[in-house]
Design an enzyme around this catalytic site. Sequence first.
Site, PDB file in Angstrom:
ATOM      1  N   LYS A  55      10.748  12.158   3.566  1.00  0.00           N
ATOM      2  CA  LYS A  55       9.126  12.498   3.981  1.00  0.00           C
ATOM      3  C   LYS A  55       9.070  11.062   4.753  1.00  0.00           C
ATOM      4  O   LYS A  55       7.775  11.243   5.441  1.00  0.00           O
ATOM      5  CB  LYS A  55       8.128  11.888   2.879  1.00  0.00           C
ATOM      6  CG  LYS A  55       8.910  13.594   2.080  1.00  0.00           C
ATOM      7  CD  LYS A  55       7.665  14.385   0.877  1.00  0.00           C
ATOM      8  CE  LYS A  55       8.398  12.924  -0.682  1.00  0.00           C
ATOM      9  NZ  LYS A  55       9.800  13.362  -0.955  1.00  0.00           N
ATOM     10  N   ARG A 134       0.951  15.886  -6.042  1.00  0.00           N
ATOM     11  CA  ARG A 134       1.818  15.982  -6.841  1.00  0.00           C
ATOM     12  C   ARG A 134       2.210  17.037  -7.780  1.00  0.00           C
ATOM     13  O   ARG A 134       3.847  17.847  -8.423  1.00  0.00           O
ATOM     14  CB  ARG A 134       2.689  14.662  -7.342  1.00  0.00           C
ATOM     15  CG  ARG A 134       4.623  14.483  -7.024  1.00  0.00           C
ATOM     16  CD  ARG A 134       4.593  13.331  -6.507  1.00  0.00           C
ATOM     17  NE  ARG A 134       5.950  13.050  -7.159  1.00  0.00           N
ATOM     18  CZ  ARG A 134       6.018  11.758  -6.165  1.00  0.00           C
ATOM     19  NH1 ARG A 134       5.446  11.103  -5.637  1.00  0.00           N
ATOM     20  NH2 ARG A 134       7.418  11.622  -5.727  1.00  0.00           N
ATOM     21  N   ARG A 173      20.153   4.594   0.211  1.00  0.00           N
ATOM     22  CA  ARG A 173      18.516   3.913   0.852  1.00  0.00           C
ATOM     23  C   ARG A 173      18.899   2.400   0.599  1.00  0.00           C
ATOM     24  O   ARG A 173      18.666   2.028  -0.758  1.00  0.00           O
ATOM     25  CB  ARG A 173      17.534   4.729   0.050  1.00  0.00           C
ATOM     26  CG  ARG A 173      16.419   4.371   0.778  1.00  0.00           C
ATOM     27  CD  ARG A 173      15.009   5.031   0.510  1.00  0.00           C
ATOM     28  NE  ARG A 173      15.183   5.774  -1.344  1.00  0.00           N
ATOM     29  CZ  ARG A 173      14.481   6.417  -0.972  1.00  0.00           C
ATOM     30  NH1 ARG A 173      13.088   7.386  -0.185  1.00  0.00           N
ATOM     31  NH2 ARG A 173      14.102   7.106  -2.794  1.00  0.00           N
ATOM     32  N   ARG A 206      15.902   0.801  -4.044  1.00  0.00           N
ATOM     33  CA  ARG A 206      15.136   0.714  -5.024  1.00  0.00           C
ATOM     34  C   ARG A 206      15.703   0.855  -6.375  1.00  0.00           C
ATOM     35  O   ARG A 206      16.241   1.780  -6.053  1.00  0.00           O
ATOM     36  CB  ARG A 206      14.774   2.095  -4.637  1.00  0.00           C
ATOM     37  CG  ARG A 206      12.968   1.797  -3.904  1.00  0.00           C
ATOM     38  CD  ARG A 206      12.067   3.365  -3.291  1.00  0.00           C
ATOM     39  NE  ARG A 206      12.241   4.297  -4.301  1.00  0.00           N
ATOM     40  CZ  ARG A 206      11.115   5.463  -3.913  1.00  0.00           C
ATOM     41  NH1 ARG A 206      11.226   5.017  -2.920  1.00  0.00           N
ATOM     42  NH2 ARG A 206      11.348   6.457  -4.802  1.00  0.00           N
ATOM     43  N   ARG A 218      14.104  12.237 -12.029  1.00  0.00           N
ATOM     44  CA  ARG A 218      13.037  12.502 -10.765  1.00  0.00           C
ATOM     45  C   ARG A 218      12.614  14.168 -10.211  1.00  0.00           C
ATOM     46  O   ARG A 218      12.451  14.793  -9.455  1.00  0.00           O
ATOM     47  CB  ARG A 218      13.256  11.208  -9.567  1.00  0.00           C
ATOM     48  CG  ARG A 218      13.017   9.978  -9.768  1.00  0.00           C
ATOM     49  CD  ARG A 218      13.183   9.432  -8.545  1.00  0.00           C
ATOM     50  NE  ARG A 218      13.054   9.372  -7.697  1.00  0.00           N
ATOM     51  CZ  ARG A 218      13.699   8.637  -6.682  1.00  0.00           C
ATOM     52  NH1 ARG A 218      14.920   8.212  -7.389  1.00  0.00           N
ATOM     53  NH2 ARG A 218      13.808   8.748  -5.419  1.00  0.00           N
TER      54      ARG A 218
HETATM   55  P1  AP5 Z   1      12.990   8.593   3.016  1.00  0.00           P
HETATM   56  O1  AP5 Z   1      12.615   8.788   3.117  1.00  0.00           O
HETATM   57  O2  AP5 Z   1      12.864   7.561   2.194  1.00  0.00           O
HETATM   58  O3  AP5 Z   1      13.104   9.418   2.256  1.00  0.00           O
HETATM   59  P2  AP5 Z   1      12.076   9.889   0.817  1.00  0.00           P
HETATM   60  O4  AP5 Z   1      11.404  12.285   1.325  1.00  0.00           O
HETATM   61  O5  AP5 Z   1      10.853   9.512   1.228  1.00  0.00           O
HETATM   62  O6  AP5 Z   1      11.696   9.800  -0.303  1.00  0.00           O
HETATM   63  P3  AP5 Z   1      11.677   8.808  -1.467  1.00  0.00           P
HETATM   64  O7  AP5 Z   1      11.905   8.897  -2.310  1.00  0.00           O
HETATM   65  O8  AP5 Z   1      10.243   7.782  -1.440  1.00  0.00           O
HETATM   66  O9  AP5 Z   1      10.463  10.106  -2.670  1.00  0.00           O
HETATM   67  P4  AP5 Z   1       9.690  10.468  -3.552  1.00  0.00           P
HETATM   68  O10 AP5 Z   1       8.786  11.364  -3.399  1.00  0.00           O
HETATM   69  O11 AP5 Z   1      11.014  10.102  -4.684  1.00  0.00           O
HETATM   70  O12 AP5 Z   1       8.792   8.645  -3.731  1.00  0.00           O
HETATM   71  P5  AP5 Z   1       7.177   7.834  -3.663  1.00  0.00           P
HETATM   72  O13 AP5 Z   1       7.739   6.861  -3.806  1.00  0.00           O
HETATM   73  O14 AP5 Z   1       6.970   8.967  -3.327  1.00  0.00           O
HETATM   74  O15 AP5 Z   1      14.947   8.837   3.098  1.00  0.00           O
HETATM   75  C1  AP5 Z   1      15.931   8.990   2.124  1.00  0.00           C
HETATM   76  C2  AP5 Z   1      17.113   8.016   2.887  1.00  0.00           C
HETATM   77  O16 AP5 Z   1      17.482   8.700   3.473  1.00  0.00           O
HETATM   78  C3  AP5 Z   1      16.707   6.348   3.179  1.00  0.00           C
HETATM   79  O17 AP5 Z   1      17.804   5.838   2.966  1.00  0.00           O
HETATM   80  C4  AP5 Z   1      16.335   7.153   5.112  1.00  0.00           C
HETATM   81  O18 AP5 Z   1      17.227   6.375   5.513  1.00  0.00           O
HETATM   82  C5  AP5 Z   1      17.772   8.516   4.839  1.00  0.00           C
HETATM   83  N1  AP5 Z   1      17.212   8.953   5.797  1.00  0.00           N
HETATM   84  C6  AP5 Z   1      15.689   9.963   5.838  1.00  0.00           C
HETATM   85  N2  AP5 Z   1      16.116  11.000   6.947  1.00  0.00           N
HETATM   86  C7  AP5 Z   1      17.021  11.169   7.442  1.00  0.00           C
HETATM   87  C8  AP5 Z   1      18.025  11.977   7.916  1.00  0.00           C
HETATM   88  N3  AP5 Z   1      17.536  12.881   9.058  1.00  0.00           N
HETATM   89  N4  AP5 Z   1      19.266  11.836   8.204  1.00  0.00           N
HETATM   90  C9  AP5 Z   1      19.964  11.176   7.612  1.00  0.00           C
HETATM   91  N5  AP5 Z   1      19.096  10.372   6.673  1.00  0.00           N
HETATM   92  C10 AP5 Z   1      17.819  10.514   6.480  1.00  0.00           C
HETATM   93  O19 AP5 Z   1       7.798   8.125  -5.756  1.00  0.00           O
HETATM   94  C11 AP5 Z   1       8.220   7.286  -6.379  1.00  0.00           C
HETATM   95  C12 AP5 Z   1       7.873   6.895  -7.726  1.00  0.00           C
HETATM   96  O20 AP5 Z   1       6.714   7.172  -8.037  1.00  0.00           O
HETATM   97  C13 AP5 Z   1       7.682   8.275  -8.762  1.00  0.00           C
HETATM   98  O21 AP5 Z   1       9.128   8.966  -9.937  1.00  0.00           O
HETATM   99  C14 AP5 Z   1       6.176   8.597  -9.377  1.00  0.00           C
HETATM  100  O22 AP5 Z   1       7.134   8.039 -10.531  1.00  0.00           O
HETATM  101  C15 AP5 Z   1       6.146   7.823  -8.916  1.00  0.00           C
HETATM  102  N6  AP5 Z   1       4.640   8.576  -8.095  1.00  0.00           N
HETATM  103  C16 AP5 Z   1       3.996   7.969  -6.947  1.00  0.00           C
HETATM  104  N7  AP5 Z   1       3.470   9.417  -5.884  1.00  0.00           N
HETATM  105  C17 AP5 Z   1       3.285   9.733  -7.584  1.00  0.00           C
HETATM  106  C18 AP5 Z   1       2.348  10.720  -8.195  1.00  0.00           C
HETATM  107  N8  AP5 Z   1       1.001  11.090  -6.660  1.00  0.00           N
HETATM  108  N9  AP5 Z   1       1.736  12.014  -9.416  1.00  0.00           N
HETATM  109  C19 AP5 Z   1       2.829  11.170 -10.340  1.00  0.00           C
HETATM  110  N10 AP5 Z   1       3.605   9.734  -9.460  1.00  0.00           N
HETATM  111  C20 AP5 Z   1       3.541   8.798  -8.591  1.00  0.00           C
END
Ligand code: AP5
Length: 262
Positions: A55, A134, A173, A206, A218
């Site tokens: 994402k 979420r 990542r 991370r 997660r």
């Molecule tokens: P990347 O683009 O970083 O993936 P992502 O979907 O953004 O993954 P996240 O882990 O950031 O999502 P998340 O939902 O767990 O984290 P968030 O920060 O929101 O890609 C991943 C890897 O793959 C990278 O290395 C990239 O280079 C590679 N890649 C991408 N596309 C590719 C492709 N096409 N081919 C090959 N490689 C590729 O949340 C973190 C924490 O925050 C949560 O666990 C929770 O505790 C808290 N939190 C955040 N928001 C909320 C909320 N609204 N409510 C409650 N808790 C929340």
Amino acid sequence: MGNRFFPTADGVGLVPKPDRTAWLKGGEAQCLRPPRQPLGRAWHLILLGPPGVGKGTQAALLSERLACCHLSTGDLFRTAKCLAEQDQSPAIRSALGYMTRGELVPDETVLGLVGERRRCLRCSGGFLLDGFPRTVAQARALDELLKKDEVRLTAVLNYELPVEKIVARLAGRRLCSQCKTVFHVETRPTRVAGVCDHCGGKLVQREDDRAASVVEARMQAYEQSTRPLVEYYQKRRLLIPIDAGGTPEEIYRRTRLLALGR
Ligand code: AP5
């Protein structure tokens, strides 16, 4: 030039990258570089999908090319984590504990932080919400906020990928400790190992990507609390399923075709 500018879509010129100061810092903080006015409509998009599906990577491409701001709640928490402990509010300190364990931060805390940044949802450049909403409660609260401001969601992009591919994306990542650009040891390596291509910052893993038990927590949180949003937005005829396989550029092109009509 650092990474403050993006090449234009035709690759000829440069446009300022929307900075996200108002979103990341909250309070009275103002964006240093407000978004350029979109040529056509302003996009109001939600990016949905499991952790690690890509994402954030798609949000960076979409933000660059549609000129709208990438509003990620995860980035908001990670920015707060870099503050000195005395500058972190009790709500943020408690949120960081949930994050470290791979659990969702309670709705009340998330909604408090998003509510404080409500002006970002009205930004003339539009928005790409990543990681929010979420839960169904968060989605309902967002509906209320948008209704009051007369902002209509354009679409909800639901990225889908088999779990084993997601786990490989998470395991490789790496993040720049300074400018936060996301890399991958195999699919998006830096020119010099461990050093950011853009600003020379040190790459880090991370905290919530390190332990298998946290990644599992997660994924469970996604299945239990976030997957119900698929039906929520399907019923509202906003959901667009998108295959997240292939290169980031291929997925971006698929997104444009399926969701943005060009
Ligand atoms: P990347 O683009 O970083 O993936 P992502 O979907 O953004 O993954 P996240 O882990 O950031 O999502 P998340 O939902 O767990 O984290 P968030 O920060 O929101 O890609 C991943 C890897 O793959 C990278 O290395 C990239 O280079 C590679 N890649 C991408 N596309 C590719 C492709 N096409 N081919 C090959 N490689 C590729 O949340 C973190 C924490 O925050 C949560 O666990 C929770 O505790 C808290 N939190 C955040 N928001 C909320 C909320 N609204 N409510 C409650 N808790 C929340």
